[in-house]
Design an enzyme around this catalytic site. Sequence first.
Site, PDB file in Angstrom:
ATOM      1  N   LYS A   1       7.292  -0.510   7.105  1.00  0.00           N
ATOM      2  CA  LYS A   1       6.687   0.765   6.719  1.00  0.00           C
ATOM      3  C   LYS A   1       7.781   1.796   6.548  1.00  0.00           C
ATOM      4  O   LYS A   1       8.580   2.037   7.461  1.00  0.00           O
ATOM      5  CB  LYS A   1       5.677   1.241   7.758  1.00  0.00           C
ATOM      6  CG  LYS A   1       5.047   2.583   7.378  1.00  0.00           C
ATOM      7  CD  LYS A   1       3.626   2.731   7.849  1.00  0.00           C
ATOM      8  CE  LYS A   1       2.950   3.960   7.252  1.00  0.00           C
ATOM      9  NZ  LYS A   1       1.540   4.060   7.595  1.00  0.00           N
TER      10      LYS A   1
ATOM     11  N   ASP B   1      -4.054   8.937  14.670  1.00  0.00           N
ATOM     12  CA  ASP B   1      -4.616   8.687  13.337  1.00  0.00           C
ATOM     13  C   ASP B   1      -5.446   7.411  13.352  1.00  0.00           C
ATOM     14  O   ASP B   1      -5.352   6.581  12.444  1.00  0.00           O
ATOM     15  CB  ASP B   1      -3.497   8.597  12.298  1.00  0.00           C
ATOM     16  CG  ASP B   1      -4.028   8.701  10.868  1.00  0.00           C
ATOM     17  OD1 ASP B   1      -5.134   9.255  10.680  1.00  0.00           O
ATOM     18  OD2 ASP B   1      -3.353   8.219   9.941  1.00  0.00           O
TER      19      ASP B   1
ATOM     20  N   GLY C   1       0.504   5.587   0.755  1.00  0.00           N
ATOM     21  CA  GLY C   1      -0.355   6.624   1.303  1.00  0.00           C
ATOM     22  C   GLY C   1       0.412   7.903   1.510  1.00  0.00           C
ATOM     23  O   GLY C   1       1.588   8.011   1.133  1.00  0.00           O
ATOM     24  N   GLY C   2      -0.272   8.880   2.137  1.00  0.00           N
ATOM     25  CA  GLY C   2       0.360  10.173   2.339  1.00  0.00           C
ATOM     26  C   GLY C   2       1.565  10.121   3.253  1.00  0.00           C
ATOM     27  O   GLY C   2       2.502  10.912   3.119  1.00  0.00           O
ATOM     28  N   MET C   3       1.573   9.171   4.202  1.00  0.00           N
ATOM     29  CA  MET C   3       2.675   9.082   5.155  1.00  0.00           C
ATOM     30  C   MET C   3       3.815   8.199   4.659  1.00  0.00           C
ATOM     31  O   MET C   3       4.916   8.264   5.192  1.00  0.00           O
ATOM     32  CB  MET C   3       2.162   8.531   6.489  1.00  0.00           C
ATOM     33  CG  MET C   3       1.301   9.504   7.266  1.00  0.00           C
ATOM     34  SD  MET C   3       2.187  11.012   7.700  1.00  0.00           S
ATOM     35  CE  MET C   3       3.505  10.334   8.691  1.00  0.00           C
ATOM     36  N   GLY C   4       3.573   7.344   3.659  1.00  0.00           N
ATOM     37  CA  GLY C   4       4.649   6.476   3.190  1.00  0.00           C
ATOM     38  C   GLY C   4       4.130   5.235   2.515  1.00  0.00           C
ATOM     39  O   GLY C   4       3.030   5.232   1.937  1.00  0.00           O
TER      40      GLY C   4
ATOM     41  N   VAL D   1       3.895   0.713   2.674  1.00  0.00           N
ATOM     42  CA  VAL D   1       3.978  -0.527   3.448  1.00  0.00           C
ATOM     43  C   VAL D   1       4.375  -1.653   2.503  1.00  0.00           C
ATOM     44  O   VAL D   1       3.761  -1.831   1.444  1.00  0.00           O
ATOM     45  CB  VAL D   1       2.644  -0.857   4.137  1.00  0.00           C
ATOM     46  CG1 VAL D   1       2.736  -2.204   4.854  1.00  0.00           C
ATOM     47  CG2 VAL D   1       2.257   0.237   5.119  1.00  0.00           C
TER      48      VAL D   1
ATOM     49  N   ALA E   1       0.845  -1.200   0.000  1.00  0.00           N
ATOM     50  CA  ALA E   1       0.000   0.000   0.000  1.00  0.00           C
ATOM     51  C   ALA E   1       0.875   1.242   0.000  1.00  0.00           C
ATOM     52  O   ALA E   1       2.005   1.227   0.498  1.00  0.00           O
ATOM     53  CB  ALA E   1      -0.908   0.004   1.216  1.00  0.00           C
TER      54      ALA E   1
END
Length: 523
Positions: A41, A137, A21-24, A26, A19
Amino acid sequence: MSGRTLSNGRYELDRFPLARGGMGEVWLGRDTKLDREIAVKFIRFPDGNRDDEYIRRFVRESRITARLEHPGVPAVYDVGVDTDGRPFLVMQRVHGISISDLVAEHGPLPIGWAAAIAAQVCAVLAAAHRASLVHRDLKPSNLMLEPDGRVKVLDFGLAVAPTLADFSKITHTGQPLGTPAYMAPEQVEANLSSPATDLYALGCTLHEMLSGEHLFTGSTSYSVMSKQVKEQPRALCTLRPEVPPALERLVLDLLEKKPQARPVGAEVVYDRLLPFTTGLGPLPGALGSPSAASPVRMYARVLGRVFAESAGSAPPAAVTAPSDPVPPSAAPAQPGRLKRGDLARARSEAHELVRQSRYSQAAEVLAEVAGPAGRTFGATHPDVVSLRFELANVLFEGGDYHRAAPAYHDLAADLANDATQLDLSLRCRLQEATCHALTGRTPQALRQLHDLLDDQRRAYGNDDDRTLELRRQIGLLQLGAGQRQAAERTLSALLTDLRRLRPAGDPSASEIADLLDTLRRSR
């Protein structure tokens, strides 16, 4: 077939990420040394460029998070930085389905299952909040339902705590620090997080599990965040009439706009959810066969009987804040045997441990000599004061706010009548209030900060940088507590003084101006 590797080949990753996403990102993979499955991650830098301070903060929070041991939290195995300079976290791999996917496939969940999932999350939050950890979060995609019925809470501590400078970037880029659909009003307005913030996110998640749709929707992140601050949630009874009134009342309590109006802790929410955790029938595609043996359920069944009889005969205990653990220094000392060189050696050892972000061990080293040193040389001896202040700071940096607060308080009290230690006494009082703010004791923190502001004005004057910074912190905390008008008054007066004292374009004034502008637009 594996793709790249990390840590000199120890961790083999799949060819493609699971996956993004905005944070990084996986990635799934394998630990070749211990021959086990892992999840890795990678954290993305806020502006895309390597940031050593960000890495330091990430490593610090990862080590704090790794101390959280609970069956509902994936174990943290390792932390590091790859050859491209990106920090990564190696974790236990979790098998199952995310709650977001479960709702997407099934629609609204059975009432019993929604309550059971939320209750398990409460058990995790209770442990985390006692350890001074806030998730920040929490959302359905961070909750995994395993085939045996366990819920795992993912991504604890992976979002490095934001600063006011980070908030100003939101106003320019529109990139939120969190997930708008689950952000509490105090996160939207002031980037402040506390245990009550996690409870708000749980309310959003529980509402979604029961209704099958997001609490608030909008065409932009900003519109969703604005609704979190200003709009009341749609009544569950209009979306799903069979939801019991008491359960809907709990959801509304979790979704209160002001943090102090929400339930006082995850334990209270857990107790209110338990009556609804019935009728836990099959969830096709999510749970294993009920006839399959489950060692986890076997273990839990026996554990559930521990203290069951005594608990059943006694009235429920009031929920209180966790007591501060007794530090090792409380053990009986051997007076007269401690030398000043012992203090220097303890501080030197602690410094090295802190350099390696080993805060718990550093605190143990300092606490072991702090009590005996006070009894041998006196609580206000300069060397002892330095040692005690360093111990409080190590506890604070290690995220152990419940122990740091009394350490700062006691030191400030001992120095209160010593004019030569005024600066240190005031700093200790500020740090104590900050500890209370970070553990959700906002009213207490604000009372202490207002008292501190009066003393700092007398000591330093209203235009001193230390006084200005304290006023900024008070304004942000007021905002996070839902005291919008008080916060705007505090920050507006501060902005007037900053523009008078600082040159044009000063970043501190610009950040406050951006924040006030955002508040006025949302109003």
